[in-house]
Design an enzyme around this catalytic site. Sequence first.
Site, PDB file in Angstrom:
ATOM      1  N   ALA A  54      -4.416   9.595   7.925  1.00 16.26           N
ATOM      2  CA  ALA A  54      -5.149   8.344   7.741  1.00 16.26           C
ATOM      3  C   ALA A  54      -5.074   7.973   6.265  1.00 16.26           C
ATOM      4  O   ALA A  54      -5.339   8.822   5.403  1.00 16.26           O
ATOM      5  CB  ALA A  54      -6.598   8.542   8.149  1.00 16.26           C
ATOM      6  N   ALA A  56      -5.910   6.257   2.655  1.00 18.17           N
ATOM      7  CA  ALA A  56      -6.955   5.687   1.798  1.00 18.17           C
ATOM      8  C   ALA A  56      -6.402   4.424   1.126  1.00 18.17           C
ATOM      9  O   ALA A  56      -5.214   4.355   0.820  1.00 18.17           O
ATOM     10  CB  ALA A  56      -7.363   6.702   0.745  1.00 18.17           C
ATOM     11  N   ILE A  80      -5.570  13.287   4.886  1.00 14.99           N
ATOM     12  CA  ILE A  80      -5.801  12.084   4.080  1.00 14.99           C
ATOM     13  C   ILE A  80      -4.520  11.703   3.332  1.00 14.99           C
ATOM     14  O   ILE A  80      -4.012  12.484   2.513  1.00 14.99           O
ATOM     15  CB  ILE A  80      -6.965  12.292   3.071  1.00 14.99           C
ATOM     16  N   LYS A  81      -4.044  10.493   3.636  1.00 17.86           N
ATOM     17  CA  LYS A  81      -2.836   9.996   2.988  1.00 17.86           C
ATOM     18  C   LYS A  81      -3.231   9.304   1.684  1.00 17.86           C
ATOM     19  O   LYS A  81      -4.078   8.398   1.684  1.00 17.86           O
ATOM     20  CB  LYS A  81      -2.171   8.971   3.924  1.00 17.86           C
ATOM     21  N   ILE A  82      -2.623   9.772   0.612  1.00 14.91           N
ATOM     22  CA  ILE A  82      -2.981   9.294  -0.735  1.00 14.91           C
ATOM     23  C   ILE A  82      -1.716   8.785  -1.422  1.00 14.91           C
ATOM     24  O   ILE A  82      -0.698   9.488  -1.428  1.00 14.91           O
ATOM     25  CB  ILE A  82      -3.565  10.469  -1.573  1.00 14.91           C
TER      26      ILE A  82
END
Length: 213
Positions: A54, A56, A80-82
């Site tokens: 998902a 950010a 968490i995709k950053i």
Amino acid sequence: MKLFLDTANVDEIKKFEFMIDGVTTNPTLIMMEGRDYNEALKEICGIVKGPVSAEAVSLDAEGMVKEGKEFSKIAKNIIIKIPMTNEGMKAVQKLTKLGIKTNVTLVFSANQALLAAKAGATYVSPFVGRLDDIGQDGMLLIEEILDIYDNYEIKTEVIVASIRNPDHVKRSAIVGAGVATIPSKILEKMFNHSLTDKGIKQFLADWEKVPKK
Ligand code: G3P
């Protein structure tokens, strides 16, 4: 090599769930679904046991960490995709310390992949198709990153992203990438071969001629 589906479409995920090891989403893919991100993620995590990325959308580390904490409440398998920025890598360090897994996205160079690994990223996503689009060789980048990670026994897994054709998937497997994240239309093509269709047709035609009691 693990295969992730690059989509936020629940029907596509249900169709290929038996073949895939995880899912990656991004703001563009979620926009295409026209629905609430958290709701979609909850539904996807109910279907897929493996990692679900998902993304950010904050630009500062504090905001990304806040989003990451919120996303990770949805399900245990959320990653968490950053984005690959200075602030992004600060967020990756903080999230990693909190035990939250990350996927550093929008990676276009080996040095970016090195920094992502040093920040503690669980996954790194180099975009091969977008490099091909500007006349560079996306798959060469994958080879460079794998070599660097191999030199230093770096545990960060490479997700080959922005895949445009089945050849990208084959070449990812040949060079030993850990994961390829694939749009459903490309995964569909991977099942097919004209000689398979021809063979099935021939076998069925011959089967009709077999005497049956
Ligand atoms: O999910 C990230 C990546 O796979 C995007 O692909 O086709 O928009 O370059 P694309």
